[in-house]
Design a protein around this motif. Structure first.
Motif, PDB file in Angstrom:
ATOM      1  N   LEU A  38      -1.622  12.276  -2.168  1.00  0.00           N
ATOM      2  CA  LEU A  38      -1.285  12.526  -0.766  1.00  0.00           C
ATOM      3  C   LEU A  38      -2.097  11.671   0.192  1.00  0.00           C
ATOM      4  O   LEU A  38      -1.709  11.477   1.347  1.00  0.00           O
ATOM      5  CB  LEU A  38      -1.503  14.008  -0.426  1.00  0.00           C
ATOM      6  CG  LEU A  38      -0.674  15.027  -1.208  1.00  0.00           C
ATOM      7  CD1 LEU A  38      -1.036  16.438  -0.763  1.00  0.00           C
ATOM      8  CD2 LEU A  38       0.813  14.770  -1.031  1.00  0.00           C
ATOM      9  N   VAL A  39      -3.221  11.142  -0.262  1.00  0.00           N
ATOM     10  CA  VAL A  39      -4.074  10.334   0.599  1.00  0.00           C
ATOM     11  C   VAL A  39      -3.354   9.069   1.060  1.00  0.00           C
ATOM     12  O   VAL A  39      -3.647   8.525   2.126  1.00  0.00           O
ATOM     13  CB  VAL A  39      -5.401   9.991  -0.122  1.00  0.00           C
ATOM     14  CG1 VAL A  39      -6.281   9.094   0.727  1.00  0.00           C
ATOM     15  CG2 VAL A  39      -6.159  11.275  -0.467  1.00  0.00           C
ATOM     16  N   ALA A  40      -2.365   8.618   0.284  1.00  0.00           N
ATOM     17  CA  ALA A  40      -1.623   7.406   0.654  1.00  0.00           C
ATOM     18  C   ALA A  40      -0.902   7.557   1.987  1.00  0.00           C
ATOM     19  O   ALA A  40      -0.550   6.565   2.627  1.00  0.00           O
ATOM     20  CB  ALA A  40      -0.619   7.049  -0.442  1.00  0.00           C
ATOM     21  N   ARG A  41      -0.675   8.780   2.434  1.00  0.00           N
ATOM     22  CA  ARG A  41       0.005   9.026   3.701  1.00  0.00           C
ATOM     23  C   ARG A  41      -0.951   8.982   4.894  1.00  0.00           C
ATOM     24  O   ARG A  41      -0.515   9.104   6.041  1.00  0.00           O
ATOM     25  CB  ARG A  41       0.659  10.411   3.685  1.00  0.00           C
ATOM     26  CG  ARG A  41       1.607  10.682   2.541  1.00  0.00           C
ATOM     27  CD  ARG A  41       2.098  12.120   2.610  1.00  0.00           C
ATOM     28  NE  ARG A  41       2.973  12.453   1.508  1.00  0.00           N
ATOM     29  CZ  ARG A  41       3.467  13.675   1.303  1.00  0.00           C
ATOM     30  NH1 ARG A  41       3.158  14.653   2.145  1.00  0.00           N
ATOM     31  NH2 ARG A  41       4.259  13.914   0.285  1.00  0.00           N
ATOM     32  N   LEU A  57       0.262  -1.705  -9.854  1.00  0.00           N
ATOM     33  CA  LEU A  57       0.714  -1.920  -8.486  1.00  0.00           C
ATOM     34  C   LEU A  57      -0.483  -1.892  -7.542  1.00  0.00           C
ATOM     35  O   LEU A  57      -1.334  -1.013  -7.613  1.00  0.00           O
ATOM     36  CB  LEU A  57       1.715  -0.827  -8.101  1.00  0.00           C
ATOM     37  CG  LEU A  57       2.222  -0.759  -6.662  1.00  0.00           C
ATOM     38  CD1 LEU A  57       2.834  -2.081  -6.238  1.00  0.00           C
ATOM     39  CD2 LEU A  57       3.234   0.372  -6.535  1.00  0.00           C
ATOM     40  N   LEU A  58      -0.528  -2.878  -6.674  1.00  0.00           N
ATOM     41  CA  LEU A  58      -1.579  -2.967  -5.660  1.00  0.00           C
ATOM     42  C   LEU A  58      -0.912  -3.128  -4.300  1.00  0.00           C
ATOM     43  O   LEU A  58      -0.090  -4.026  -4.107  1.00  0.00           O
ATOM     44  CB  LEU A  58      -2.489  -4.171  -5.937  1.00  0.00           C
ATOM     45  CG  LEU A  58      -3.757  -4.313  -5.105  1.00  0.00           C
ATOM     46  CD1 LEU A  58      -4.741  -3.200  -5.430  1.00  0.00           C
ATOM     47  CD2 LEU A  58      -4.405  -5.676  -5.361  1.00  0.00           C
ATOM     48  N   GLY A  59      -1.230  -2.219  -3.377  1.00  0.00           N
ATOM     49  CA  GLY A  59      -0.663  -2.310  -2.040  1.00  0.00           C
ATOM     50  C   GLY A  59       0.547  -1.424  -1.834  1.00  0.00           C
ATOM     51  O   GLY A  59       1.537  -1.854  -1.249  1.00  0.00           O
ATOM     52  N   PHE A  60       0.472  -0.171  -2.303  1.00  0.00           N
ATOM     53  CA  PHE A  60       1.607   0.725  -2.105  1.00  0.00           C
ATOM     54  C   PHE A  60       1.378   1.661  -0.921  1.00  0.00           C
ATOM     55  O   PHE A  60       0.250   1.885  -0.480  1.00  0.00           O
ATOM     56  CB  PHE A  60       1.907   1.534  -3.371  1.00  0.00           C
ATOM     57  CG  PHE A  60       0.863   2.551  -3.759  1.00  0.00           C
ATOM     58  CD1 PHE A  60       0.916   3.847  -3.274  1.00  0.00           C
ATOM     59  CD2 PHE A  60      -0.165   2.214  -4.635  1.00  0.00           C
ATOM     60  CE1 PHE A  60      -0.026   4.795  -3.642  1.00  0.00           C
ATOM     61  CE2 PHE A  60      -1.114   3.140  -5.009  1.00  0.00           C
ATOM     62  CZ  PHE A  60      -1.046   4.440  -4.508  1.00  0.00           C
ATOM     63  N   GLY A  61       2.479   2.200  -0.420  1.00  0.00           N
ATOM     64  CA  GLY A  61       2.420   3.125   0.694  1.00  0.00           C
ATOM     65  C   GLY A  61       2.904   4.500   0.288  1.00  0.00           C
ATOM     66  O   GLY A  61       2.967   4.836  -0.894  1.00  0.00           O
ATOM     67  N   GLU A  62       3.267   5.311   1.274  1.00  0.00           N
ATOM     68  CA  GLU A  62       3.651   6.682   1.008  1.00  0.00           C
ATOM     69  C   GLU A  62       5.029   6.768   0.370  1.00  0.00           C
ATOM     70  O   GLU A  62       5.731   5.764   0.214  1.00  0.00           O
ATOM     71  CB  GLU A  62       3.621   7.491   2.297  1.00  0.00           C
ATOM     72  CG  GLU A  62       4.553   6.992   3.379  1.00  0.00           C
ATOM     73  CD  GLU A  62       4.435   7.836   4.623  1.00  0.00           C
ATOM     74  OE1 GLU A  62       4.934   8.981   4.603  1.00  0.00           O
ATOM     75  OE2 GLU A  62       3.854   7.372   5.611  1.00  0.00           O
TER      76      GLU A  62
END
Length: 226
Positions: A38-41, A57-62
């Motif tokens: 959830l921290v990705a948000r 994967l490097l650089g993903f979002g929510e």
């Protein structure tokens, strides 16, 4: 002992938001499966954070909006994610080379238990549990800093912050800070040091649901989240 029902614990999303506030600008961060996802948000405005997942994967979002998921774009917990500008996809062996090579600044993981000396147990809870360590042992030994994001107690009220872990260890002396639904706690010199406590709960009440002595460095702040 249970917490007074008048005490307003943080929700899971609020816990994730609070942990995100302590991620330094420019950090490369691995998010563990479950609550840490959830921290990705929650990247703070004006701060650049690059999230890493060990499946490559490097650089993903929510998470994408419903109906826009791509089955080929998932994190280590098999949850759909989005790609941010500059994102990169690569083999999982390269991903683990990043971890083992010390190229990640921080890992945020869940926990079954955290001991006051920083020991972490997060992959097996008892003899009957299915062992599923995943990349956790690599993460805690390869990254520069480890945060834990977890509820303060188990569902039946047992402390997760303990004197010594009774479950199999993921890593020894690896955790530096713990974010729970009740408090933010540092680990310093083999002690739990309380930084913040939710409104309506005092240190004695927090101690009652913690399995090791709590220490302070001045008056703890109030743990708040939007």
């Amino acid at each position: 002992m249970s917490i007074d029902t008048k005490v307003k614990k943080l929700t899971r999303q609020q816990m994730a938001w609070r942990a995100a506030q302590d991620i330094a600008d420019g950090s490369y961060v691995n998010l563990g499966i479950g609550l840490p996802e959830l921290v990705a948000r929650c990247v703070p405005p004006g701060r650049h954070v690059t999230y890493h997942t060990e499946n490559g994967l490097l650089g993903f979002g929510e998470r994408p909006p419903a109906g826009e998921e791509d089955p080929d774009l998932v994190n280590a917990g098999k949850k759909p994610v989005t790609l941010l500008p500059g994102a990169a996809l690569f083999h999982h062996s390269d991903s683990f080379a990043m971890i083992r090579g010390g190229h990640l600044d921080l890992s945020i993981l869940g926990a079954f238990q955290v001991a006051q000396n920083g020991d972490l147990a997060n992959w097996q809870a008892g003899e009957d549990a299915v062992p599923a360590v995943g990349g956790a042992m690599d993460l805690v030994s390869g990254v520069k800093q480890v945060f834990v994001l977890t509820e303060h107690t188990t569902r039946d009220g047992k402390p997760k912050l303990v004197d010594a872990c009774s479950y199999a260890l993921t890593g020894a002396g690896v955790v530096s800070r713990v974010f729970t639904d009740l408090a933010v706690v540092d680990i310093r010199d083999g002690h739990f040091v309380v930084l913040e406590i939710v409104d309506g709960l005092d240190l004695a009440g927090l101690q009652a649901v913690t399995g090791a002595p709590l220490h302070t460095d001045g008056t703890p702040g109030v743990l708040q989240a939007p």
